[in-house]
Design an enzyme around this catalytic site. Sequence first.
Site, PDB file in Angstrom:
ATOM      1  N   ASN A 105      54.914  28.698  16.671  1.00  0.00           N
ATOM      2  CA  ASN A 105      54.216  28.345  17.909  1.00  0.00           C
ATOM      3  C   ASN A 105      54.215  26.844  18.128  1.00  0.00           C
ATOM      4  OD1 ASN A 105      53.740  31.023  18.109  1.00  0.00           O
ATOM      5  ND2 ASN A 105      51.609  30.931  17.455  1.00  0.00           N
ATOM      6  N   ASP A 107      51.840  25.622  20.310  1.00  0.00           N
ATOM      7  CA  ASP A 107      50.593  25.424  21.052  1.00  0.00           C
ATOM      8  C   ASP A 107      49.547  24.575  20.340  1.00  0.00           C
ATOM      9  OD1 ASP A 107      49.440  27.226  19.154  1.00  0.00           O
ATOM     10  OD2 ASP A 107      49.913  28.939  20.420  1.00  0.00           O
ATOM     11  N   HIS A 122      59.093  24.935  15.392  1.00  0.00           N
ATOM     12  CA  HIS A 122      59.656  24.699  16.723  1.00  0.00           C
ATOM     13  C   HIS A 122      59.041  23.488  17.403  1.00  0.00           C
ATOM     14  CE1 HIS A 122      60.894  29.226  16.720  1.00  0.00           C
ATOM     15  NE2 HIS A 122      61.700  28.481  16.004  1.00  0.00           N
ATOM     16  N   CYS A 130      61.532   9.963  21.367  1.00  0.00           N
ATOM     17  CA  CYS A 130      62.685   9.321  21.997  1.00  0.00           C
ATOM     18  C   CYS A 130      63.890   9.612  21.114  1.00  0.00           C
ATOM     19  CB  CYS A 130      62.440   7.819  22.116  1.00  0.00           C
ATOM     20  SG  CYS A 130      63.900   6.901  22.637  1.00  0.00           S
ATOM     21  N   CYS A 133      65.835   6.128  19.857  1.00  0.00           N
ATOM     22  CA  CYS A 133      65.395   5.248  18.762  1.00  0.00           C
ATOM     23  C   CYS A 133      64.520   5.966  17.735  1.00  0.00           C
ATOM     24  CB  CYS A 133      64.659   4.030  19.323  1.00  0.00           C
ATOM     25  SG  CYS A 133      63.015   4.411  19.957  1.00  0.00           S
ATOM     26  N   CYS A 151      60.291   5.234  27.078  1.00  0.00           N
ATOM     27  CA  CYS A 151      60.011   4.920  25.677  1.00  0.00           C
ATOM     28  C   CYS A 151      59.489   3.494  25.585  1.00  0.00           C
ATOM     29  CB  CYS A 151      61.290   5.077  24.850  1.00  0.00           C
ATOM     30  SG  CYS A 151      61.083   4.498  23.151  1.00  0.00           S
ATOM     31  N   THR A 192      54.732  38.052  15.100  1.00  0.00           N
ATOM     32  CA  THR A 192      56.088  37.633  15.453  1.00  0.00           C
ATOM     33  C   THR A 192      56.989  38.853  15.571  1.00  0.00           C
ATOM     34  OG1 THR A 192      58.008  36.287  14.833  1.00  0.00           O
ATOM     35  CG2 THR A 192      56.667  37.099  13.014  1.00  0.00           C
ATOM     36  N   SER A 193      57.851  38.818  16.600  1.00  0.00           N
ATOM     37  CA  SER A 193      58.740  39.961  16.814  1.00  0.00           C
ATOM     38  C   SER A 193      59.915  39.930  15.844  1.00  0.00           C
ATOM     39  CB  SER A 193      59.234  39.972  18.257  1.00  0.00           C
ATOM     40  OG  SER A 193      59.856  38.747  18.558  1.00  0.00           O
ATOM     41  N   GLU A 219      52.279  46.201  16.936  1.00  0.00           N
ATOM     42  CA  GLU A 219      53.487  47.006  17.190  1.00  0.00           C
ATOM     43  C   GLU A 219      54.529  46.826  16.095  1.00  0.00           C
ATOM     44  OE1 GLU A 219      55.063  46.217  21.094  1.00  0.00           O
ATOM     45  OE2 GLU A 219      53.026  46.273  21.931  1.00  0.00           O
TER      46      GLU A 219
END
Length: 251
Positions: A105, A107, A122, A130, A133, A151, A192-193, A219
Amino acid sequence: MNHDSARAQFAAWLAGRRLRRLAALTGAGISAESGVPTFRGADGLWRQMSMAELFTPQALEERPLLVWQLYDELRTRIAATEPNAGHRALAALGRQRILTVITQNIDGLHQRACNEGVLELHGTLWRLRCDACGYREENTQTPLPTLPPACPECHGVLRPDIVFFTEVLPRQALFGAMLASEQCDLMLVVGTSGVVYPAAGIPAAARAHGALLLEINPEDTALTGEMDYVIRATAADALPWVAAALAETGA
Ligand code: NAD
Ligand code: ZN
């Protein structure tokens, strides 16, 4: 199955096991009960907002304003959410046991639940960088004032420090995740799928090194077949009692 029998069954499964090091791999599902939509869920806001189309290096190059608008909108929506009982239960478990949280995630909700040392595979919505640099800055301001920001260190522009589609994962987080999966005795796989690689390969790596795998997801997933134990419940529902049971097993 009601809560009490699910708990009793899990306690029986845990009994006598020596689980020194724990790891957790989390995905969008752990934030669903905070009101952050999952990627593939029926409420797939991310799809509506064409994340797959706009969070790419090519789109950043060709349509930077659209990319920044989507990024800014996600930040604004997620800033209005709160960590849920699932994030809090993992943070509490991390204070009691050796636990590495590896998340897909972006978030920041694990951190807001005061979980320390979270490995963000991720990247995060709350940092800019940047590419010219290497400058990085924490940034939680919503909405962002100018798009895209310059930057302060060079003549480049800042970009979201998140992994766009087709980009490689940050080496340090991935290395930490591999290390934690090699060393852990139990890995919780939550929300997580299991279809986004290389993150989806982490439970198999843990298993290859002898870890038990426990899935918490309402699921079936692409990883269910590899699991040693499956709890068919939501993260906010199951994690508080799962974490409490794991805390009691001691080191
Ligand atoms: P996914 O959307 O592919 O799968 C979500 C999984 O969560 C499903 O298996 C679903 O059954 C499960 N789930 C739904 N509600 C749940 C709940 N209340 N408790 C537990 N599980 C629940 O998510 P993914 O596997 O993380 O892959 C999506 C990719 O998109 C990730 O790589 C991530 O970077 C990104 N993404 C991030 C966020 C976020 O930061 N919160 C949200 C959406 C997508
Ligand atoms: Zn720069």
